[in-house]
Design an enzyme around this catalytic site. Structure first.
Site, PDB file in Angstrom:
ATOM      1  N   MET A   6       1.689  -0.583   4.402  1.00 46.57           N
ATOM      2  CA  MET A   6       2.734   0.271   4.714  1.00 46.57           C
ATOM      3  C   MET A   6       2.063   1.410   5.230  1.00 46.57           C
ATOM      4  SD  MET A   6       5.681  -1.218   3.924  1.00 46.57           S
ATOM      5  CE  MET A   6       6.521  -2.160   2.876  1.00 46.57           C
ATOM      6  N   THR A  31       0.830  -1.247  -0.045  1.00 48.27           N
ATOM      7  CA  THR A  31       0.074  -0.085  -0.025  1.00 48.27           C
ATOM      8  C   THR A  31       0.872   1.015   0.072  1.00 48.27           C
ATOM      9  OG1 THR A  31       0.033   0.350   2.456  1.00 48.27           O
ATOM     10  CG2 THR A  31      -1.769  -1.179   1.370  1.00 48.27           C
ATOM     11  N   ASP A  32       0.109   2.258  -0.268  1.00 49.57           N
ATOM     12  CA  ASP A  32       1.040   3.645  -0.015  1.00 49.57           C
ATOM     13  C   ASP A  32       0.884   3.897   1.606  1.00 49.57           C
ATOM     14  OD1 ASP A  32       2.293   6.165  -0.061  1.00 49.57           O
ATOM     15  OD2 ASP A  32       0.921   6.795  -1.674  1.00 49.57           O
ATOM     16  N   TRP A  33       1.598   4.784   2.129  1.00 49.87           N
ATOM     17  CA  TRP A  33       1.789   5.094   3.432  1.00 49.87           C
ATOM     18  C   TRP A  33       0.578   5.455   4.233  1.00 49.87           C
ATOM     19  CZ3 TRP A  33       5.272   2.710   1.264  1.00 49.87           C
ATOM     20  CH2 TRP A  33       6.520   2.473   1.785  1.00 49.87           C
TER      21      TRP A  33
END
Ligand code: BGC
Length: 941
Positions: A743, A711-713
């Site tokens: 993430m 995932t993105d953060w």
């Protein structure tokens, strides 16, 4: 060539020259040049946010670039020294505003010195040519706006340029910008005859100012080409109507993005077409012939340098497909190649072959008779060759033109990612006498997919538990033992694997974005290494301040139209990753430049999917040469920063496949990309991280991807079958959608429930099967076998720093702390800690950060004896106290100087201490007994 020379070359190759009249450029040794604009010194090297936060060892601006050329003995013009001095004095009083270094706080433009008539007149009495450098930045969390200081000139810039045009006959405007800008003003009568040169130097990385100087002085002949169309007005882009909305964005323009729109419907709206760029010499590009065999078109062309300087040209080949049941763009880029450096009169023959799939159309409704298929519709096809999308010329066929008698399907797939919301999209209607089409509208086909069924059918059987003594080292040596290894993993270990930690985990290289893999003692005992990921895309971001090289931004690299160069540049970056023990780069980004106002366009390449895909592939291959691994991001349709975490990109399946997914598809099939980061945004009602058809049906099923999806953060997920509300805890939905890893969780919590996700509960309830968890864990483990970490001896789980103090006593009057933590008031300045007993310690602290954007990143480094050895990082803690270990240290008895460094301000550290009990869990109890004492101290103040 040394690495800085490669970056220098890249910066220069990305420069795009749009106008050059009256011999303005290159500057001649006989010229005297007056340089205006603060960016001559405050040169922008990259955009803001995660994509540009690299600590460079040095960087070159235009003025220092000129000095280097002088040292190299290159014949140079005079620079107007008096004017340089005026600027350098003014800059001392008006320093660069970096928004105090806080997240997304730097303004998109800086205040300019307001020029007076006498100054410009005086400059013109000495100088025969002028340059004005316009600077803009942009980045994460904030889009550009169609306003002064962003997409438009500020009043001061405009007035300054007007004044310069009053006194100078030859004015060059340089755009040191992260993005294209409004250029309509250069054709206004006050400017037109005076602005004799225009060029984009973009943000050229740490060597950007050097690349610019090389081009302006003629050391390098510019050969960059626009990766985006420049229209006269922002409203001319068909996506502008639906850009900037908070909740959802209708992609009504469908496949007609950038030049696909302008060549089909509205040529006159374009000031500089896609693919355009001048040189100091001239070229003749002639498409000699094309032929068709083995499902491939081969175009033969000849490029001749017809001018008087040597230089490089880009051959571009476009397809023109017949309008049929499906609308077609009048030009579709199918192939391109850059020539070698051609001497005057020299020619190069080029042969470009490409599969017919490059210009096939995806039928998302079945209107052609081939539903969910890439088709070639019946009719005549033409191929155009040239050096931009407007001026290219029709290429004759060798023997018989390529035409399709009866529509046929090249590839039949199944419906994926179609919208659930009804809307209309544009389509070419009747053709006008000028060959352009009238815009019509049609309804967009809706989704008929049963995602629950697809998920059910794709989940394999559970891997049975085994008591094998197999370790991960055995799997590295023999991947076929992966299932046996997975059979030894407990639920907790499996869950630990799908939780990344960060940022700035102490289990990997200091200062980077995340760690994943062997994050717990038990996984470490089974020999699973921790793997480190860092931003990306333009260099290694190490927030503890470690220095690294900075590449030109994506848009600049794409402007070179030179994929071999991009590969070379990323190889340099890969070597640096290897030196720093960083396994995975969080880049490159390959989202499409749908609209010029997207704040992150600078990290991406182009409005065209082919050039974006080829550049992404080049970056992946360059890194792979060194063993480093790229992560292509943000999958998918991440085309706006406003409400980036939630905004729903509503698009047709056809546009999604032909335009927005294509760069990813190319990078996976041709660039062997091994890691993908899903986007924050929603796509047709599903969060990208929990979209099964995106992460499984298309990515793994159709494209055969076998790598890792993260995932993105701090991304959010919604129900992978029903869509709906999203949050950051629905890890089960992410895993069912085959997004392998979240993430990021708070450091040191991957084996302790992360930050409270639903994994344990979902396993218990059966809403997530163990088989699904195992499947993602398997993706992760197999991926780890490809990393540097797997090829090196197993690293220790925690990076311990050894600090030996030679300070014997604290200086007089210093705040010497012994037997207690330091509190906020102590930490406002330097403190000294007395350590009586040597050994291992945790530097442990509590901190908070006020509300604000939940994705804004803040970092505070802890310096021990002047060295950054650990840090606190967070998004927002909503003002609540949070606890974390900043570092693991091994200390000898002595006095230690401790200081905080707020590299990305926002965090208030409330307590900080050295804690020797390494075993006990991190809780608040360390500080509790000191609270009373602290209150007392406060009272007595
Ligand atoms: C960005 C990603 C980046 C990540 C880690 C996010 O805010 O969207 O592109 O890789 O942070 O820094």
């Amino acid at each position: 060539m040394d690495k800085f020379e490669i970056l220098r070359k890249a910066a220069a190759q990305g420069v795009v020259l749009l106008r050059n009249e009256k011999n303005t450029l290159p500057f001649e040794p006989s010229d005297n040049v007056a340089v205006f604009g603060r960016c001559q010194v405050d040169y922008y090297k990259s955009g803001t946010g995660s994509g540009g936060s690299v600590h460079v060892p040095f960087s070159v601006n235009f003025v220092s670039g000129m000095e280097t050329l002088k040292k190299e003995g290159f014949p140079l013009p005079q620079l107007n020294e008096e004017l340089l001095k005026v600027y350098s004095d003014w800059l001392k009083e008006h320093p660069f505003d970096a928004g105090k270094g806080a997240w997304a706080a730097e303004p998109w433009s800086q205040v300019e010195m307001e020029l007076g008539d006498s100054l410009v007149k005086e400059a013109a009495s000495k100088s025969n040519k002028a340059v004005f450098i316009v600077g803009r930045t942009a980045g994460e969390d904030q889009d550009n706006s169609a306003e002064a200081g962003s997409f438009l000139l500020t009043q001061i810039e405009r007035k300054n340029i007007e004044l310069i045009c009053t006194h100078f006959e030859k004015v060059a405007i340089v755009f040191n910008t992260s993005n294209i800008m409004d250029l309509s003003w250069i054709d206004e009568s006050v400017f037109k005859s005076h602005i004799t040169a225009v060029l984009f130097s973009w943000h050229g990385g740490m060597m950007g100012g050097q690349g610019l100087a090389d081009v302006l002085c003629g050391k390098v002949n510019p050969s960059g080409k626009l990766p985006d169309s420049i229209a006269y007005k922002i409203e001319d882009y068909p996506s502008s109507k639906n850009f900037g909305h908070k909740d959802f964005l209708l992609y009504e323009e469908d496949i007609y993005v950038g030049y696909r729109y302008f060549t089909t419907f509205a040529k006159s709206k374009v000031q500089f077409p896609f693919g355009f760029g001048l040189s100091y010499t001239t070229f003749e590009v002639s498409g000699e012939s094309y032929s068709f065999s083995d499902s491939k078109i081969t175009v033969r062309a000849k490029v001749t340098n017809t001018g008087s300087k040597s230089g490089r040209e880009v051959l571009q080949v476009y397809a023109e497909c017949p309008q049929g049941k499906l609308g077609k763009a009048s030009r579709v880029l199918c192939a391109f190649a850059k020539t070698k450096e051609l001497a005057p009169k020299e020619s190069q023959e080029l042969e470009l072959s490409f599969p017919v799939s490059r210009f096939a159309s995806y039928d998302d409704s079945g209107v052609t008779g081939f539903a969910y298929s890439y088709v070639l519709e019946e009719g005549d096809y033409n191929f155009w060759a040239g050096s931009d999308c407007f001026s290219c010329k029709k290429v004759p066929a060798v023997s018989g033109a390529f035409s399709v008698e009866k529509t046929y399907a090249l590839e039949t797939l199944s419906q994926c990612c179609a919208p659930n919301r009804e809307f209309m999209r544009i389509k070419p209607g009747k053709v006008n006498s000028d060959g352009l089409f009238i815009e019509e509208k049609e309804t967009v086909p809706l989704s008929k997919v049963d995602i629950a069924k697809r998920i059910r059918e794709s989940t394999p059987a559970e891997i049975p538990a085994t008591k094998s003594s197999v370790t991960f080292s055995d799997v590295i040596a023999d991947k076929s033992r992966i299932d046996e290894f997975i059979g030894t993993l407990s639920d907790v270990e499996l869950m630990t694997l799908v939780r990344g930690e960060g940022m700035m985990s102490r289990k990997v290289t200091a200062g980077i974005a995340s760690a994943f893999g062997g994050l717990s003692d038990s996984l470490h005992d089974k020999k699973v290494p921790a793997v480190g990921c860092s931003d990306g895309p333009s260099g290694i971001r190490m927030d503890n301040g470690t220095k690294a090289i900075l590449l030109p931004i994506g848009t600049s690299l794409a402007s070179s139209w030179d994929s071999a160069l991009v590969e070379e540049v990323y190889e340099v970056l890969g070597n640096e990753m290897k030196e720093n023990k960083i396994d995975v780069l969080l880049g490159p980004g390959c989202n499409i430049h749908r609209n010029p106002l997207n704040g992150r366009n600078f990290e991406y390449y182009s409005e065209d999917p082919l050039i974006s895909g080829i550049m992404t592939s080049a970056a992946c291959k360059g890194l792979a040469k060194t063993g480093a691994i790229a992560t292509i991001k943000h999958f998918a349709l991440n085309n706006q920063e406003k409400n980036r975490r939630n905004v729903d990109s509503v698009a047709s399946e056809r546009a999604i496949r032909e335009i927005y997914l294509k760069p990813f598809e190319i990078a996976i099939k041709e660039g062997n990309a091994r890691s993908v980061m899903t986007a924050y945004n929603t796509v047709n009602g599903f969060k990208a991280a929990s979209y099964f058809d995106l992460n499984n049906s298309i990515l793994r099923g159709e494209w055969g991807f076998t790598g890792l999806v993260m995932t993105d953060w701090w991304a959010t997920m919604n129900d992978c079958v029903k869509g709906g509300e999203a949050d950051g805890y629905k890890f089960s939905e992410m895993l069912k959608a085959r997004n392998d890893i979240y993430m990021v969780c708070v450091n040191d919590t991957a084996d302790k429930g992360g930050f409270g996700d639903n994994l344990e509960e979902s396993l218990k309830k059966g809403s997530l099967s163990k088989a699904q968890l195992q499947l993602c864990a398997k993706d992760i483990l197999l991926f780890i076998t490809e990393t540097f970490a797997a090829k090196a001896p197993l690293r220790p789980l925690r990076n311990e720093v050894f600090v030996e103090s030679d300070i014997n006593s604290a200086p007089e009057g210093a705040n010497l702390i012994s037997g207690r933590p330091a509190f906020a008031e102590d930490l406002a300045s330097v403190v000294y800690f007395k350590i009586e007993k040597g050994g291992e310690y945790r530097i442990y602290g509590s901190f908070r950060k006020d509300g604000g954007d939940t994705l804004s990143q803040s970092i505070t480094n802890v310096l021990v004896n002047d060295k950054a050895i650990g840090s606190f990082e967070c998004r927002s803690t909503d003002g609540k106290k949070s606890f974390a270990v900043a570092a693991f240290v091994n200390l000898k008895p002595g006095i230690y100087k401790v200081q905080l460094e707020h590299t990305k301000p926002g965090i208030e550290v409330m307590e900080l201490g050295f804690w020797q009990d390494m075993e006990s869990p991190i809780t608040t109890h360390f500080f509790e007994k000191f609270e009373k004492e602290r209150e007392e101290r406060e009272k007595n103040k």
